[in-house]
Structures are given as C-alpha cells and as structure tokens.
Design a protein around this motif. Structure first.
Motif, PDB file in Angstrom:
ATOM      1  N   HIS A  54       0.813  -1.204   0.000  1.00 64.59           N
ATOM      2  CA  HIS A  54       0.000   0.000   0.000  1.00 64.59           C
ATOM      3  C   HIS A  54       0.853   1.264   0.000  1.00 64.59           C
ATOM      4  O   HIS A  54       0.675   2.145  -0.847  1.00 64.59           O
ATOM      5  CB  HIS A  54      -0.960   0.047   1.180  1.00 64.59           C
ATOM      6  CG  HIS A  54      -1.633   1.382   1.279  1.00 64.59           C
ATOM      7  ND1 HIS A  54      -2.762   1.693   0.569  1.00 64.59           N
ATOM      8  CD2 HIS A  54      -1.276   2.528   1.927  1.00 64.59           C
ATOM      9  CE1 HIS A  54      -3.084   2.957   0.783  1.00 64.59           C
ATOM     10  NE2 HIS A  54      -2.203   3.486   1.616  1.00 64.59           N
ATOM     11  N   PHE A  55       1.765   1.370   0.974  1.00 63.43           N
ATOM     12  CA  PHE A  55       2.494   2.627   1.110  1.00 63.43           C
ATOM     13  C   PHE A  55       3.499   2.854  -0.021  1.00 63.43           C
ATOM     14  O   PHE A  55       3.705   3.989  -0.446  1.00 63.43           O
ATOM     15  CB  PHE A  55       3.139   2.733   2.498  1.00 63.43           C
ATOM     16  CG  PHE A  55       2.137   3.086   3.561  1.00 63.43           C
ATOM     17  CD1 PHE A  55       1.631   4.376   3.642  1.00 63.43           C
ATOM     18  CD2 PHE A  55       1.663   2.124   4.438  1.00 63.43           C
ATOM     19  CE1 PHE A  55       0.675   4.711   4.597  1.00 63.43           C
ATOM     20  CE2 PHE A  55       0.709   2.458   5.398  1.00 63.43           C
ATOM     21  CZ  PHE A  55       0.213   3.742   5.479  1.00 63.43           C
ATOM     22  N   ARG A  87       1.314   3.902  -3.031  1.00 65.95           N
ATOM     23  CA  ARG A  87       0.774   5.246  -2.934  1.00 65.95           C
ATOM     24  C   ARG A  87       1.867   6.302  -2.964  1.00 65.95           C
ATOM     25  O   ARG A  87       1.607   7.460  -3.298  1.00 65.95           O
ATOM     26  CB  ARG A  87       0.021   5.393  -1.599  1.00 65.95           C
ATOM     27  CG  ARG A  87      -1.415   4.953  -1.678  1.00 65.95           C
ATOM     28  CD  ARG A  87      -2.296   6.071  -2.188  1.00 65.95           C
ATOM     29  NE  ARG A  87      -2.377   7.170  -1.243  1.00 65.95           N
ATOM     30  CZ  ARG A  87      -3.016   8.307  -1.475  1.00 65.95           C
ATOM     31  NH1 ARG A  87      -3.630   8.478  -2.635  1.00 65.95           N
ATOM     32  NH2 ARG A  87      -3.044   9.253  -0.571  1.00 65.95           N
ATOM     33  N   HIS A  88       3.086   5.914  -2.565  1.00 61.37           N
ATOM     34  CA  HIS A  88       4.155   6.896  -2.442  1.00 61.37           C
ATOM     35  C   HIS A  88       5.424   6.373  -3.097  1.00 61.37           C
ATOM     36  O   HIS A  88       6.407   6.078  -2.413  1.00 61.37           O
ATOM     37  CB  HIS A  88       4.384   7.219  -0.959  1.00 61.37           C
ATOM     38  CG  HIS A  88       3.129   7.571  -0.236  1.00 61.37           C
ATOM     39  ND1 HIS A  88       2.498   8.799  -0.386  1.00 61.37           N
ATOM     40  CD2 HIS A  88       2.328   6.851   0.577  1.00 61.37           C
ATOM     41  CE1 HIS A  88       1.384   8.818   0.335  1.00 61.37           C
ATOM     42  NE2 HIS A  88       1.258   7.646   0.930  1.00 61.37           N
ATOM     43  N   ILE A 105       6.701   5.052   9.149  1.00 66.74           N
ATOM     44  CA  ILE A 105       5.257   4.940   8.952  1.00 66.74           C
ATOM     45  C   ILE A 105       4.706   3.710   9.664  1.00 66.74           C
ATOM     46  O   ILE A 105       3.708   3.773  10.366  1.00 66.74           O
ATOM     47  CB  ILE A 105       4.933   4.847   7.442  1.00 66.74           C
ATOM     48  CG1 ILE A 105       5.149   6.203   6.781  1.00 66.74           C
ATOM     49  CG2 ILE A 105       3.518   4.344   7.205  1.00 66.74           C
ATOM     50  CD1 ILE A 105       5.077   6.166   5.252  1.00 66.74           C
ATOM     51  N   MET A 122      -7.443  13.227  11.809  1.00 67.05           N
ATOM     52  CA  MET A 122      -6.178  13.965  11.895  1.00 67.05           C
ATOM     53  C   MET A 122      -5.900  14.385  13.332  1.00 67.05           C
ATOM     54  O   MET A 122      -4.761  14.325  13.795  1.00 67.05           O
ATOM     55  CB  MET A 122      -6.221  15.189  10.971  1.00 67.05           C
ATOM     56  CG  MET A 122      -4.926  15.973  10.919  1.00 67.05           C
ATOM     57  SD  MET A 122      -3.504  15.033  10.310  1.00 67.05           S
ATOM     58  CE  MET A 122      -3.687  15.235   8.533  1.00 67.05           C
ATOM     59  N   ASP A 167       3.243  14.010  14.911  1.00 67.40           N
ATOM     60  CA  ASP A 167       3.318  13.288  13.640  1.00 67.40           C
ATOM     61  C   ASP A 167       2.454  13.904  12.554  1.00 67.40           C
ATOM     62  O   ASP A 167       2.557  13.535  11.383  1.00 67.40           O
ATOM     63  CB  ASP A 167       2.892  11.827  13.845  1.00 67.40           C
ATOM     64  CG  ASP A 167       3.834  11.084  14.783  1.00 67.40           C
ATOM     65  OD1 ASP A 167       5.036  11.412  14.783  1.00 67.40           O
ATOM     66  OD2 ASP A 167       3.375  10.188  15.508  1.00 67.40           O
ATOM     67  N   VAL A 223       2.386  13.395   8.386  1.00 64.08           N
ATOM     68  CA  VAL A 223       1.227  12.746   7.755  1.00 64.08           C
ATOM     69  C   VAL A 223       0.644  13.657   6.687  1.00 64.08           C
ATOM     70  O   VAL A 223       0.326  13.213   5.583  1.00 64.08           O
ATOM     71  CB  VAL A 223       0.165  12.381   8.814  1.00 64.08           C
ATOM     72  CG1 VAL A 223      -1.134  11.962   8.143  1.00 64.08           C
ATOM     73  CG2 VAL A 223       0.675  11.260   9.721  1.00 64.08           C
ATOM     74  N   LEU A 254       2.935  13.598   3.722  1.00 62.81           N
ATOM     75  CA  LEU A 254       2.844  12.325   3.004  1.00 62.81           C
ATOM     76  C   LEU A 254       1.571  12.261   2.167  1.00 62.81           C
ATOM     77  O   LEU A 254       1.603  11.929   0.986  1.00 62.81           O
ATOM     78  CB  LEU A 254       2.854  11.168   4.002  1.00 62.81           C
ATOM     79  CG  LEU A 254       2.923   9.784   3.387  1.00 62.81           C
ATOM     80  CD1 LEU A 254       4.341   9.492   2.934  1.00 62.81           C
ATOM     81  CD2 LEU A 254       2.444   8.719   4.360  1.00 62.81           C
ATOM     82  N   ILE A 255       0.471  12.575   2.794  1.00 58.49           N
ATOM     83  CA  ILE A 255      -0.819  12.449   2.120  1.00 58.49           C
ATOM     84  C   ILE A 255      -0.971  13.504   1.044  1.00 58.49           C
ATOM     85  O   ILE A 255      -1.469  13.229  -0.050  1.00 58.49           O
ATOM     86  CB  ILE A 255      -1.963  12.531   3.152  1.00 58.49           C
ATOM     87  CG1 ILE A 255      -1.961  11.255   3.988  1.00 58.49           C
ATOM     88  CG2 ILE A 255      -3.299  12.735   2.469  1.00 58.49           C
ATOM     89  CD1 ILE A 255      -3.017  11.212   5.047  1.00 58.49           C
ATOM     90  N   GLU A 299      -5.501   6.257   4.601  1.00 56.43           N
ATOM     91  CA  GLU A 299      -4.220   6.421   5.286  1.00 56.43           C
ATOM     92  C   GLU A 299      -4.387   7.172   6.598  1.00 56.43           C
ATOM     93  O   GLU A 299      -3.784   6.818   7.614  1.00 56.43           O
ATOM     94  CB  GLU A 299      -3.218   7.142   4.368  1.00 56.43           C
ATOM     95  CG  GLU A 299      -2.830   6.259   3.202  1.00 56.43           C
ATOM     96  CD  GLU A 299      -1.737   6.856   2.326  1.00 56.43           C
ATOM     97  OE1 GLU A 299      -1.542   8.082   2.339  1.00 56.43           O
ATOM     98  OE2 GLU A 299      -1.080   6.068   1.621  1.00 56.43           O
ATOM     99  N   LEU A 300      -5.234   8.184   6.613  1.00 54.74           N
ATOM    100  CA  LEU A 300      -5.524   8.868   7.877  1.00 54.74           C
ATOM    101  C   LEU A 300      -6.075   7.877   8.891  1.00 54.74           C
ATOM    102  O   LEU A 300      -5.731   7.894  10.076  1.00 54.74           O
ATOM    103  CB  LEU A 300      -6.550   9.985   7.668  1.00 54.74           C
ATOM    104  CG  LEU A 300      -6.067  11.327   7.178  1.00 54.74           C
ATOM    105  CD1 LEU A 300      -7.234  12.306   7.122  1.00 54.74           C
ATOM    106  CD2 LEU A 300      -4.983  11.879   8.097  1.00 54.74           C
ATOM    107  N   PHE A 349      -3.219   5.783  10.262  1.00 44.56           N
ATOM    108  CA  PHE A 349      -2.361   6.502  11.204  1.00 44.56           C
ATOM    109  C   PHE A 349      -3.091   6.762  12.522  1.00 44.56           C
ATOM    110  O   PHE A 349      -2.503   6.661  13.597  1.00 44.56           O
ATOM    111  CB  PHE A 349      -1.876   7.821  10.595  1.00 44.56           C
ATOM    112  CG  PHE A 349      -0.867   7.638   9.496  1.00 44.56           C
ATOM    113  CD1 PHE A 349       0.337   7.001   9.747  1.00 44.56           C
ATOM    114  CD2 PHE A 349      -1.117   8.094   8.212  1.00 44.56           C
ATOM    115  CE1 PHE A 349       1.283   6.818   8.734  1.00 44.56           C
ATOM    116  CE2 PHE A 349      -0.183   7.916   7.189  1.00 44.56           C
ATOM    117  CZ  PHE A 349       1.012   7.278   7.452  1.00 44.56           C
ATOM    118  N   ARG A 404      -3.208   3.530  14.397  1.00 50.41           N
ATOM    119  CA  ARG A 404      -1.853   3.204  14.857  1.00 50.41           C
ATOM    120  C   ARG A 404      -1.526   3.948  16.148  1.00 50.41           C
ATOM    121  O   ARG A 404      -1.040   3.357  17.112  1.00 50.41           O
ATOM    122  CB  ARG A 404      -0.854   3.597  13.754  1.00 50.41           C
ATOM    123  CG  ARG A 404       0.603   3.383  14.101  1.00 50.41           C
ATOM    124  CD  ARG A 404       1.527   4.138  13.146  1.00 50.41           C
ATOM    125  NE  ARG A 404       1.434   5.601  13.337  1.00 50.41           N
ATOM    126  CZ  ARG A 404       2.173   6.494  12.707  1.00 50.41           C
ATOM    127  NH1 ARG A 404       3.051   6.098  11.800  1.00 50.41           N
ATOM    128  NH2 ARG A 404       2.027   7.784  12.940  1.00 50.41           N
TER     129      ARG A 404
END
Lengths: 180, 180
Positions: A57-58, A61-62, A73, A149, A156, A160, A163-164, B26-27, B30, B33
């Motif tokens: 996934h990560f 996406r990135h 992450i 959020m 963090d 985030v 990244l997003i 993704e939010l 995170f 997590r």
DNA sequence: CATAATATGTCAGCCATATTGACATATTTT
DNA sequence: AAAATATGTCAATATGGCTGACATATTATG
C-alpha cells in the motif's frame, strides 16, 4: 477575510462523558477490524499477509519512498520490514533504486505486478469507504477526516499531512539503475 | 414530524476519486496506529500485550459478556482467546460466573483489580479522543460516528449497535457462584 | 584525508499472537 | 437416549513482531 468562526461554528456541545467516548472508541475498533479484513482472502492465495499489504500500500501510494520513511510509517524495526520486503522483491512485486542525491538510500517502487496487486487489494477497501461516504454529505467526509487527523499524535501530523498531500508526486524508477 | 431530510442535508458532493479515498484510508491507518499505541508501555510493565487489553476493554465495558460473544467481537478462535483469558483469570483481573439461564455459559466480569487496570489503560485513549473532539462541534462528532458505523460490515451493524447501546447494562457478579 | 556518522541489510534467537485439528466435559435441546 | 451447544485444552505450526550483533556502502566532518 474569512476567519475560523466562519468555517467552524463552535457550538461545543456538552463535553462528552467517558462512556460516550468509549462507545466511539468501540466503533473505531469495529470499523478498523472490518476495514482491514477485506483483502485477507486475496493475500492468503499468494502466501502473503497483512504485513505485505501494508508495504504494498504505502509503496504504491508513495513511489520512491525511502526505507527509513517506511519504517517510520509502519513503526516496526528494519529487521521486521526486511523479511517482508525481501519476499516482495524476490517475488517481483517491489523494486528498489539508488537515491540520486544520496546513493545509500534505497527508493522503493512497485513493479507492474506490484501495481496490479496494489489495485486488487485496494478495490474492496475503496468500495467500502465510498459506500460509507455516499450516504452522507461532504461536510461529514470533512469532519471524519478532521477528527482522524486530530487523533493522530500532534508531533506526527506534519509528516502525515506531507505524506498524504504529496501522494504520487515522486518519480517512477528508471529501469537502468535498479538495485540488486 | 422531523424526517431524515431535516437531519441530513443531502448535498452529495462530487463522488470522491480513488486517490481522495486512499488519503482517507491512510488517515484511518495513522489514527488507529497512534490510538492503540497509548497503553503499550503500561501493558508491558505487567507482562501483557494488546490481546489482553482488548479482552479487558470489552469485558470491562460489557460485564457479563459471554465467551462466545467475545469471540465474535474479536474475530479470533477460542484457542487464541483461551491463553489470554486464562492468564487474565490466573492473575486475578477477570472472573467468570455460570449463566443463570444456561449453565454452560461462562459470563465474564472484571475483578476490582481488573477494573483498575481497565480504567488505567483507557485513560490516555479517552484523553486522546476528548482532545480530538474538543476542537470541533457536536456535528463533527456525530458525522465521525456515522461514518464509522457505515464502514462496519452491514451485517454486523445491528450487533454493534446493540452492544454499544447496551454498554454496562448487564449485572455484576455474585461472588457466590464464581466458576473455577 | 582519516574518521565518524548514516542508510541499509542480514544473521540468530526469541516472543506474542494467531491458526488448525483433535478431543473432553457439562449442559441443554430434541 | 441421542444430538447439539458452550466451553476448555493439548499439540503443532505460522506470522509478524522484537533485541542484539555485525557488515557494507556512502556521505559528512574535523
């Protein structure tokens, strides 16, 4: 000159009781439980688990994500990531490239095979979210994102957001200098 | 006679793109997590893990929970639950009582020691949620809860609603007929 | 330039948590 | 009386984490 009060009508509502909040925490648990169970059957077919999915996934996406960023992450050790990453590379789902600026870095990318897997695994999860949001207005979606959020560790949040916000902004691998 | 249109102004907003939804996913990742990492240090001190926490949480919030219900909530096998539950019982955090209507059932309760642990583990998570919600209005909280509920498997929503709605409605154990 | 720091990889052993399969007991239902 | 149900337990195995130790390549620093 719109100020905050235009965007967020305070109306703070009586502070929630612990029991109210625990109910919300349980909803959070159940939603996450069902959300991550979607791709399990597909993963099992190819001998992978949720750890592989998180990496796919990560990286998907990135693209160009550094190993150190992925470690931050996932909040796991490089030894734990190592095994999963090696399997993904050995089976041709992920490839690596040297960093241009810093040649110690290994930038991670999905191969075509990896991108196909990524899309296949993401499909039911995207569908689940789309269905959930379809019943509600745009305000609900924004509120949902905002609460998530705020739940994230304050320290963090900048990472985030970066990244997003930057999803998919990095480059694609030159077949030329793929490592290993 | 308020109908749904009073509560939910439709305003559907252009259907989100896959990328928009992935950002939300993704939010979600995170936030979860960070949410579950709060009690880790406390758990490690007493030699427990997240599996123990999950049991303590659900038994604490739903006293008199049946073993079979807990299995359904956690989506694990009875063998997996067995080890964790035995440790919690052996160390005096959880106790069991025979079901009144059906004496095969084992109803689960926290001891005083278990309740103290439950409260201690929950505190940072409750604080996290309270802080997150404090910055927003009541509408945001409702929207957040609603989206979470819609993310849960449709088939499971009635059970979740029943569980959450009935939190703490069951009784306390009679010290008399505690099992084992 | 020599040395230190950094980014990554790997070996080995261990632990927590999950699985499947088989079987046992007590109780309730049929 | 027999079948189904709720729970418990033993054994073997898998996954995905962990720590500690050490190696290599590259970059940064005095």
């Amino acid at each position: 000159m719109r100020d905050r009060s235009d965007i967020e009508p305070p109306r703070p509502a009586a502070t929630s009781t612990d029991a109210d909040i625990m109910a919300l925490m349980e909803l959070f648990f159940f939603a996450y439980r069902d959300f991550i169970s979607d791709p399990d059957a597909m993963l099992a077919e190819i001998g992978f688990g949720r750890a592989h999915h998180r990496v796919v996934h990560f990286v998907g996406r990135h693209p160009g994500l550094k190993v150190s960023e992925l470690l931050a992450i996932l909040r796991i050790t490089k030894q734990s990531l190592g095994r999963v990453l090696r399997e993904l590379i050995d089976e041709g789902y992920v490839c690596q490239r040297e960093g241009r600026a810093d040649r110690r870095q290994r930038l991670l990318y999905l191969t075509d095979k990896g991108q196909a897997l990524h899309a296949k695994l993401a499909a039911p999860q995207i569908a689940r979210f789309r269905r959930a949001l379809a019943t509600m207005g745009e305000e609900a979606r924004a509120a949902f994102a905002q609460v998530l959020m705020e739940i994230i560790n304050e320290d963090d949040r900048p990472a985030v957001r970066a990244l997003i916000g930057a999803a998919g902004e990095t480059d694609t691998p030159d077949a030329a200098d793929t490592v290993r």
